[in-house]
Scaffold this motif. Structure first.
Motif, PDB file in Angstrom:
ATOM      1  N   MET A 183       5.651   1.290   5.787  1.00  0.00           N
ATOM      2  CA  MET A 183       6.564   0.480   6.603  1.00  0.00           C
ATOM      3  C   MET A 183       7.528  -0.340   5.766  1.00  0.00           C
ATOM      4  O   MET A 183       8.737  -0.343   6.002  1.00  0.00           O
ATOM      5  N   LEU A 231      11.819   2.098   8.739  1.00  0.00           N
ATOM      6  CA  LEU A 231      10.691   1.398   9.342  1.00  0.00           C
ATOM      7  C   LEU A 231      10.606  -0.083   8.984  1.00  0.00           C
ATOM      8  O   LEU A 231       9.982  -0.852   9.711  1.00  0.00           O
ATOM      9  N   TYR A 273       0.090  -3.420   5.640  1.00  0.00           N
ATOM     10  CA  TYR A 273       1.117  -2.390   5.490  1.00  0.00           C
ATOM     11  C   TYR A 273       0.987  -1.614   4.172  1.00  0.00           C
ATOM     12  O   TYR A 273       1.658  -0.604   3.990  1.00  0.00           O
ATOM     13  N   PHE A 306       4.019   6.484   6.602  1.00  0.00           N
ATOM     14  CA  PHE A 306       3.987   5.244   7.364  1.00  0.00           C
ATOM     15  C   PHE A 306       4.131   4.030   6.443  1.00  0.00           C
ATOM     16  O   PHE A 306       3.617   2.965   6.740  1.00  0.00           O
ATOM     17  N   TRP A 325      11.525  -2.595  11.650  1.00  0.00           N
ATOM     18  CA  TRP A 325      10.525  -2.646  12.721  1.00  0.00           C
ATOM     19  C   TRP A 325       9.248  -3.329  12.255  1.00  0.00           C
ATOM     20  O   TRP A 325       8.516  -3.917  13.061  1.00  0.00           O
ATOM     21  N   ALA A 326       8.973  -3.261  10.948  1.00  0.00           N
ATOM     22  CA  ALA A 326       7.783  -3.913  10.408  1.00  0.00           C
ATOM     23  C   ALA A 326       7.854  -5.424  10.606  1.00  0.00           C
ATOM     24  O   ALA A 326       6.873  -6.061  11.009  1.00  0.00           O
TER      25      ALA A 326
END
Length: 314
Positions: free
Chosen positions: A171, A177, A148, A169, A180-181
């Protein structure tokens, strides 16, 4: 022919002779062996639970062992149940539970259904798929933290292929995010567990049932919905139970990935409980918090087990 005492003595084993010599029955011998285990379980499990319940009604702080301990009754429970922050942690936990279980069941069952269809390399593929669940959560957390990482991680290559800045992005640093990571990582790690349970369910279905369905000219789709799903459903529900209990107390993986951040969007109930107990040292308060979580999990699991038993009885 009447058996003599000498004949009975000849047939007797050394252990039976020892019991008769001491006057102990088989039941007494069994209790002698079982009692130490029962006492150990009581010492390890029951006593800490009773002690935690007692502390939950006090203002005890473990970093102040010599301070006066006051009995506060239900005050700790009232504070917890009216704390908006804790309800936020429970909401984050519910989000994590729902999506991880849903994805693991869907992907795990699909993989099990594919692997159950015999093909060359089946065993090798199964072994490769189950590797993630064999790894330590600390290792998995560090591995995915690297993936990540927006500068050198896998998502850094998104900019090269799409032209979109990799920072978009990020994360673990994004409020949107980050939840969701951790869902993605837990799904990657524990989907093989669900797959194995579903695979056991699929392989427990007798072949003659499908053969009878083919004689009746039932389509593959109809066989799937009327045979496969109903007979695998108890295994699916069992997998949901196991993963639900484990994910409700998820701690190490999330701590490695986000530490509960950014802010508190990934601070699950277990992480918040650790902060209250071992960072703020509110031992009485955190004991009440732990009891509430225990009752919640135990209550939901009991209801779920009843539903599972009803499905098995059909």
């Amino acid at each position: 022919m009447t058996e003599t005492p000498i004949d009975r003595l000849a047939r007797a084993t050394p252990s039976s002779l020892a019991r008769r010599a001491k006057g102990l029955s088989d039941r007494t011998i069994a209790w002698i062996f079982v009692t130490p285990t029962i006492l150990l379980l009581l010492a390890v499990n029951i006593f800490p639970l009773i002690w935690t319940i007692r502390l939950s009604f006090t203002n005890y702080r473990s970093n102040r062992p010599n301070a006066e301990v006051k009995w506060v009754g239900l005050e700790n429970y009232q504070k917890i149940l009216t704390d908006d922050g804790i309800w936020g942690n429970m909401q984050a936990t519910a989000h994590f539970l729902f999506w991880t279980i849903l994805l693991q069941v869907l992907i795990g069952f699909t993989l099990a259904w594919l692997i159950n269809r015999k093909f060359k390399g089946n065993d090798l593929l199964t072994t490769l798929i189950v590797i993630p669940m064999m790894l330590s959560p600390a290792v998995v957390g560090n591995f995915w933290t690297f993936l990540y990482q927006p500068q050198i991680g896998l998502f850094n290559y998104i900019e090269f292929f799409t032209g979109t800045p990799s920072s978009s992005f990020e994360m673990l640093g994004s409020v949107t995010l980050a939840p969701w990571a951790i869902v993605i990582v837990d799904t990657w790690m524990w989907t093989p567990f669900v797959m194995l349970i579903c695979l056991a369910g699929l392989r427990s279905i007798p072949d003659y049932i499908y053969e009878a369905a083919e004689v009746d000219r039932a389509s593959k789709w109809r066989q799937f919905w009327t045979i496969t799903i109903p007979m695998v459903l108890p295994f699916l529900m069992l997998a949901v139970l196991f993963r639900g209990i484990e994910n409700f107390k998820m701690f190490d993986l999330v701590v490695q990935l986000t530490g509960g951040g950014p802010g508190s969007v990934t601070e699950l109930a277990s992480i918040n409980l650790k902060r209250e107990a071992f960072e703020k040292w509110r031992t009485g308060y955190s004991s009440a918090y732990a009891i509430i979580l225990f009752v919640t999990v135990f209550g939901l699991a009991s209801i779920y087990v009843k539903a599972l038993n009803k499905v098995k009885e059909r």
